[in-house]
Design an enzyme around this catalytic site. Structure first.
Site, PDB file in Angstrom:
ATOM      1  N   LYS A 124       7.565  13.289  68.467  1.00 22.03           N
ATOM      2  CA  LYS A 124       7.433  12.441  69.797  1.00 22.03           C
ATOM      3  C   LYS A 124       8.984  12.345  70.567  1.00 22.03           C
ATOM      4  CE  LYS A 124       3.123  10.480  69.245  1.00 22.03           C
ATOM      5  NZ  LYS A 124       2.705  10.737  67.951  1.00 22.03           N
TER       6      LYS A 124
HETATM    7  C1  LIG Z   1       1.877  11.693  67.640  1.00 19.71           C
HETATM    8  C2  LIG Z   1       1.504  12.404  66.309  1.00 19.71           C
HETATM    9  C3  LIG Z   1       0.467  13.318  66.263  1.00 19.71           C
HETATM   10  C4  LIG Z   1      -0.631  13.596  67.331  1.00 19.71           C
HETATM   11  O1  LIG Z   1      -0.174  14.389  68.437  1.00 19.71           O
HETATM   12  P1  LIG Z   1      -1.154  14.256  69.623  1.00 19.71           P
HETATM   13  O2  LIG Z   1      -0.229  14.712  70.781  1.00 19.71           O
HETATM   14  O3  LIG Z   1      -1.364  12.806  69.938  1.00 19.71           O
HETATM   15  O4  LIG Z   1      -2.320  15.151  69.708  1.00 19.71           O
HETATM   16  C5  LIG Z   1       0.345  13.999  65.114  1.00 19.71           C
HETATM   17  N1  LIG Z   1       1.606  14.032  64.246  1.00 19.71           N
HETATM   18  C6  LIG Z   1       2.346  12.924  64.248  1.00 19.71           C
HETATM   19  C7  LIG Z   1       3.313  12.562  63.294  1.00 19.71           C
HETATM   20  C8  LIG Z   1       2.441  11.984  65.518  1.00 19.71           C
HETATM   21  O5  LIG Z   1       3.381  11.211  65.628  1.00 19.71           O
END
Ligand SMILES: *Cc1c(COP(=O)(O)O)cnc(C)c1O
Length: 473
Positions: free
Chosen positions: A113
């Site tokens: 993120k």
């Molecule tokens: C947010 C997240 C996801 C999922 O990603 P999306 O964009 O919501 O599909 C997968 N793995 C981790 C570690 C995350 O923080």
């Protein structure tokens, strides 16, 4: 470039008009009117670019209301080796033949993120300064999103963050990361309750339109188009690293929750990036896998949403999924009518929907395939990757790798997106391989810093009051 809503509102809006917005006024999600096409000559030129300059080139196709020199400066300030650990920013790590991990988790909070949120911090600060405005970001987190938002917004002018988290329920690592931040513009509110209580409070505050306007409340949730756009960049960066010429294809496997990450891969493919397959991996909360196998979309209630060892994928309703459905249906006014029906009345009255056979048949041409990974699969995948490759992966990445291995094609490199690093989920790693991942350098020293957080009851009124008293100039 103008933006429209997946539910039909076609008021022409530029990138900066939607940058600070959440949903479109009609309840839909913003998408560009069309996807710019990238030809072979452009791909060739982009091959040799540094990550920040590649980001600038891609963003420029979608942003025409920020002067080019400013946009390039923002990209270069965001994607540095200092923040992301390497010059490549998202380097590939080879596993078994034809399979790679693409490292997206070397930013400040050790999860992917950061890739989007760090850019969002720069864009928000820039645009707010240009308008002479402030923004108070209110959010709820069970861990990853909140820490990524705080590390992106810390010290930024014109921005304050009020982040609600369930008191005592985040991992010790996540608590250390968030609560040790000493920046005056970061406010951690530990709510006596569970994550859903936090989310309900955010909804209640946001639904008070008078308060929202007077206190300039905004969000940074995953439906934000700028976040999606930032994520498109690493699909190109991964492709260039795995190939030597543009007649080659690659596939990506994406651990998915809210469908944000893989939707960015879909956008890259729509732009012409030679992606063979987009492999969607879910954990036991497999609403999306179900859709891609059957054409039926049945979001689940909170009570039916399981707590798993890949918690960032524990979602009941995939907030970005509507974008893909709109594209599947044709990305035009007719598609908007049908999307509005499916995600409005159909969801409300039936609790879900099924697309027609003709619509379902189109999915193949978008390259999507899918699969589900369970707790046992995660442990087995973490163990085999550790024993055979000497590489330690986290539980979310393990879900991606497990499903990727079911969709390998000869001659097509498979890039598994590494969405978090093992220390964030140390208990599951220990369960799999009998040892804990070494604590990351990023954490060194955090434990000894004073903690800044305020414990509050799950009271909308008290939290409003807290915000008011901390936004008075
Ligand atoms: C947010 C997240 C996801 C999922 O990603 P999306 O964009 O919501 O599909 C997968 N793995 C981790 C570690 C995350 O923080």
């Amino acid at each position: 470039m103008k933006y429209l809503s997946t539910r039909g509102d076609a008021t022409p809006r530029g990138f900066c008009d939607i940058l600070l917005e959440g949903l479109a006024p009609d309840g839909g999600l913003y998408l560009p009117t069309h996807y710019p096409q990238v030809d072979a000559a452009t791909l060739q030129r982009w091959r040799s670019l540094a990550y920040a300059d590649l980001a600038f080139e891609i963003l420029s196709l979608y942003i025409d209301d920020i002067p080019a020199a400013d946009l390039q400066r923002l990209c270069r300030a965001t994607y540095t080796a200092e923040v992301f650990g390497t010059e490549a920013i998202t380097p590939l790590k080879p596993l078994e033949a034809g399979v790679y991990l693409q490292a997206l988790s070397n930013g400040p909070t050790l999860a992917f993120k950061d890739m989007a949120m760090q850019l969002l911090g720069q864009l928000f600060e820039y645009e707010l300064a240009r308008r002479g405005e402030n923004l108070n970001i209110l959010g709820a987190t069970s861990g990853d999103t909140g820490s990524a938002a705080e590390y992106a917004m810390r010290g930024k002018r014109g921005i304050r963050v009020f982040m609600l988290s369930p008191h005592g329920r985040m991992s010790p690592f996540q608590q250390a990361q968030m609560f040790s931040l000493q920046d005056a513009n970061i406010h951690n509110i530990a709510v006596d309750g569970v994550f859903d209580d936090c989310q309900d409070i955010v909804k209640a505050v946001s639904n008070d339109l008078g308060f929202k306007r007077s206190q300039r409340i905004g969000t940074v949730n995953s439906i934000n188009w700028a976040r999606m756009l930032a994520q498109v960049v690493y699909y190109f960066a991964g492709y260039f690293q795995a190939t030597s010429s543009n007649d080659q294809q690659v596939s990506f496997a994406v651990p998915s929750g809210n469908f944000g990450n893989i939707c960015a891969g879909h956008v890259a493919r729509q732009m012409g990036l030679p992606i063979a397959q987009l492999v969607l991996a879910t954990n036991e909360n497999n609403v999306l896998d179900e859709f891609f196998r059957t054409g039926a979309y049945r979001p689940r209630g909170t009570a039916e949403t399981l707590e798993t060892s890949s918690p960032s994928m524990d979602i009941s309703k995939a907030s970005n999924f509507e974008r893909f459905v709109f594209d599947l249906l044709g990305h035009d006014a007719k598609a908007a009518d049908r999307t509005r029906h499916l995600f409005g009345p159909a969801l409300a009255s039936e609790g879900g929907f099924r697309i027609t056979d003709v619509e379902f048949a189109r999915i193949a041409s978008f390259g999507f395939v899918s699969g589900t990974s369970t707790h046992a699969d995660r442990l087995a995948t973490i163990r085999s990757t550790w024993e055979q490759q000497g590489v330690m992966i986290d539980t979310h990445t393990a879900d991606g790798l497990k499903v990727a291995r079911q969709h390998l094609r000869a001659g097509v490199p498979m890039l598994v997106l590494e969405t978090a690093l093992p220390p964030k989920f140390a208990d599951a790693i220990e369960e799999a391989i009998g040892q804990r991942p070494p604590p990351p350098a990023a954490l060194a020293g955090l434990e000894s810093l004073p903690r800044r957080f305020t414990v509050m009851p799950p009271s909308v009124a008290q939290i409003k009051q807290y915000i008011e008293s901390h936004t008075a100039a």
